[in-house]
Scaffold this motif. Structure first.
Motif, short mmCIF file in Angstrom:
data_model
loop_
_atom_site.label_atom_id
_atom_site.label_comp_id
_atom_site.label_asym_id
_atom_site.label_seq_id
_atom_site.Cartn_x
_atom_site.Cartn_y
_atom_site.Cartn_z
N VAL A 99 -60.69 79.75 -5.26
CA VAL A 99 -61.86 80.42 -5.80
C VAL A 99 -61.53 80.87 -7.23
O VAL A 99 -60.37 81.18 -7.54
CB VAL A 99 -62.31 81.63 -4.93
N PRO A 100 -62.53 80.89 -8.10
CA PRO A 100 -62.27 81.29 -9.49
C PRO A 100 -61.69 82.71 -9.58
O PRO A 100 -61.87 83.53 -8.68
CB PRO A 100 -63.66 81.24 -10.14
N VAL A 101 -61.02 82.99 -10.63
CA VAL A 101 -60.45 84.28 -11.00
C VAL A 101 -59.18 84.60 -10.20
O VAL A 101 -58.11 84.66 -10.75
CB VAL A 101 -61.46 85.44 -10.90
N MET A 102 -59.29 84.81 -8.89
CA MET A 102 -58.17 85.30 -8.09
C MET A 102 -57.60 84.28 -7.11
O MET A 102 -56.58 84.55 -6.48
CB MET A 102 -58.62 86.53 -7.29
N GLY A 103 -58.21 83.13 -6.96
CA GLY A 103 -57.82 82.16 -5.94
C GLY A 103 -56.36 81.75 -5.98
O GLY A 103 -55.71 81.65 -4.94
N ASN A 104 -55.82 81.49 -7.17
CA ASN A 104 -54.41 81.11 -7.27
C ASN A 104 -53.49 82.25 -6.83
O ASN A 104 -52.45 82.00 -6.21
CB ASN A 104 -54.07 80.66 -8.69
N LEU A 105 -53.89 83.47 -7.13
CA LEU A 105 -53.10 84.62 -6.69
C LEU A 105 -53.16 84.78 -5.17
O LEU A 105 -52.14 85.08 -4.55
CB LEU A 105 -53.59 85.90 -7.37
N TYR A 106 -54.33 84.58 -4.58
CA TYR A 106 -54.45 84.66 -3.13
C TYR A 106 -53.52 83.65 -2.47
O TYR A 106 -52.84 83.96 -1.50
CB TYR A 106 -55.88 84.37 -2.66
N ASP A 107 -53.51 82.44 -3.00
CA ASP A 107 -52.66 81.39 -2.44
C ASP A 107 -51.19 81.76 -2.54
O ASP A 107 -50.41 81.50 -1.62
CB ASP A 107 -52.96 80.07 -3.14
N LYS A 108 -50.82 82.39 -3.63
CA LYS A 108 -49.43 82.81 -3.84
C LYS A 108 -49.08 84.01 -2.97
O LYS A 108 -48.04 84.03 -2.30
CB LYS A 108 -49.24 83.15 -5.32
N TRP A 109 -49.95 85.03 -2.95
CA TRP A 109 -49.67 86.24 -2.19
C TRP A 109 -49.59 85.99 -0.70
O TRP A 109 -48.81 86.63 -0.01
CB TRP A 109 -50.76 87.29 -2.45
N PHE A 110 -50.43 85.10 -0.20
CA PHE A 110 -50.48 84.85 1.25
C PHE A 110 -49.83 83.52 1.62
O PHE A 110 -50.18 82.91 2.61
CB PHE A 110 -51.93 84.91 1.74
N SER A 111 -48.86 83.11 0.82
CA SER A 111 -48.19 81.82 1.06
C SER A 111 -47.43 81.82 2.39
O SER A 111 -47.11 80.75 2.90
CB SER A 111 -47.24 81.50 -0.10
#
Length: 114
Positions: A99-111
Motif C-alpha cells: 500500500v502507498p506510503v507505509m506498505g514497505n514498512l509494514y512488510d519490513k516490520w511484520f516480516s
C-alpha cells in the motif's frame, strides 16, 4: 505482481488475502487459514492488513488529544480508508504491491509473519 510470485501461488492464496482486509475478525481468520498452508501471497497481504489495523489503532490513540488530535485522527482515517481500499483491490486483482506510503514498512516490520 512481483516476478517471483507464481500464478498458482496467487490463485491458492487469493481468498485468504482478500479475507485479511475484512475487519479484525477477517484478519484473524486469514492468519489461521494461512498457518495451516503457508502461502507467500496471502502472507504479504496479511502483513499489509495488519499494518493498516495497527495504524488505525495508533490514530485512535491520537484521538485522545483534544482538537489537534481529533483533526489528525479524522484526516488520518480518510487516508487510511484510501490505503485500505488500495490494498483490498490489490488482493482482488492478484497484485503483490505494498500500500502507498507505509506498505514497505509494514512488510519490513511484520516480516516475522511467514
Amino acid at each position: 505482481m512481483e516476478p517471483n510470485t507464481s500464478h498458482s501461488n496467487i490463485a491458492d492464496g487469493k481468498s485468504t488475502a482478500i479475507i485479511a482486509y475484512i475487519t479484525l475478525i477477517g484478519l484473524i481468520v486469514a492468519f489461521v487459514q494461512n498457518s495451516e498452508k503457508k502461502n507467500a501471497y496471502a502472507n504479504f497481504h496479511i502483513r499489509q492488513s495488519l499494518g493498516l489495523m495497527c495504524t488505525g489503532l495508533a490514530l485512535s490513540l491520537i484521538n485522545i488529544i483534544p482538537l489537534l488530535g481529533w483533526i489528525i485522527c479524522i484526516v488520518g482515517m480518510f487516508v487510511l480508508l484510501v490505503l485500505w481500499i488500495k490494498g483490498l483491490l490489490n488482493a482482488i486483482n492478484g497484485k503483490e504491491l505494498p500500500v502507498p506510503v507505509m506498505g514497505n514498512l509494514y512488510d519490513k516490520w511484520f516480516s516475522g509473519i511467514q
